[in-house]
Enzyme design. Sequence first.
Site, mmCIF file in Angstrom:
data_model
loop_
_atom_site.group_PDB
_atom_site.id
_atom_site.type_symbol
_atom_site.label_atom_id
_atom_site.label_comp_id
_atom_site.label_asym_id
_atom_site.label_seq_id
_atom_site.Cartn_x
_atom_site.Cartn_y
_atom_site.Cartn_z
ATOM 1 N N HIS A 61 1.947 2.153 -3.357
ATOM 2 C CA HIS A 61 0.980 2.900 -4.223
ATOM 3 C C HIS A 61 0.923 4.337 -3.664
ATOM 4 O O HIS A 61 0.846 5.197 -4.729
ATOM 5 C CB HIS A 61 -0.472 2.294 -3.758
ATOM 6 C CG HIS A 61 -0.821 1.252 -4.357
ATOM 7 N ND1 HIS A 61 -0.855 1.021 -6.031
ATOM 8 C CD2 HIS A 61 -1.503 -0.074 -4.073
ATOM 9 C CE1 HIS A 61 -1.112 -0.068 -5.997
ATOM 10 N NE2 HIS A 61 -1.635 -0.791 -5.279
ATOM 11 N N GLU B 60 0.993 -1.152 -0.009
ATOM 12 C CA GLU B 60 -0.181 -0.012 0.056
ATOM 13 C C GLU B 60 1.064 1.141 0.014
ATOM 14 O O GLU B 60 0.668 2.338 -0.798
ATOM 15 C CB GLU B 60 -0.904 -0.024 1.260
ATOM 16 C CG GLU B 60 -1.838 -1.333 1.250
ATOM 17 C CD GLU B 60 -2.769 -1.166 0.000
ATOM 18 O OE1 GLU B 60 -2.888 -0.138 -0.747
ATOM 19 O OE2 GLU B 60 -3.071 -2.185 -0.519
#
Length: 296
Positions: free
Chosen positions: A139, A136
Amino acid sequence: MTWHPHANRAKTFLLLVLFSGLIVGVGALFGRNIMFLAVLFAIGMNAYVYFNSDKLALRAMHAQPVNEMQAPVMYKIVRELATTARQPMPRLYISDTAAPNAFATGRNPRNAAVCCTTGILQMLNERELRAVLGHELSHVYNRDILISCVAGAMASVITALANLAFFASMFGGNRDGGTNPLAILLVSLLGPIAATVIRLAVSRSREYQADQSGAELTGDPLALASALRKISAGVERAPLPPEPQLADQAHLMIANPFRSGEKIGKLFATHPPIADRIARLEAMAGPDTYRHPGLY
């Protein structure tokens, strides 16, 4: 680590241009005056999407902010990984749902948020959770989340425009001679398809890239492979409910949040196959890498 934010900035700009053109085009179907209003609406929506896209995703998941005392393990991992990456630490959220998943949102690293569900926190061990959070954060630092959030917000607005066009075709007719009811009906039918295509276009390649970058950040591709395997099985037992507002944000999740056998799970399959992602991660680890019994 090397991050690659510039390409995603360009993609975001192109998405916003496409978004504006779509809104103006729909407005033109209703006549010149409505087209002018559509231009103003497009400008306003672009600004709203850019500054509020994170809130849309967090609201859809009913996520609540947490601090170090409330989520010490999650906080410790994210702080360590952010320090390793020499990047800002995002805000942390938890969504109280049994569906195992995680996502990142926000327009840039300084305004980012990472959210885990209670389901994923209970399912994964610390090594696997670290791998998921590394994914994550990748990202975030590659600025994938900006284009993802814009795509999700666009999908929501396109769906709303399609509904508006449908009701206009049903009740507006062609009374003033300025609209084409057939064209409006086509917009109402094709709008949801366009929304789905947008989500698909920005999601699949990003997941492969984030898997690789996240595995490089944590140095543990096998832990991410193990986490994906558990998440995939967990989603089959406890998927997110098939609601439109959740479908609009599904592409943000680390794995498809809907049960694979459900119609919506197939329609909104915004992620590459889990088996392919696991195979790539195992290839990163190498053929002779010892598979920890706690992971496999």
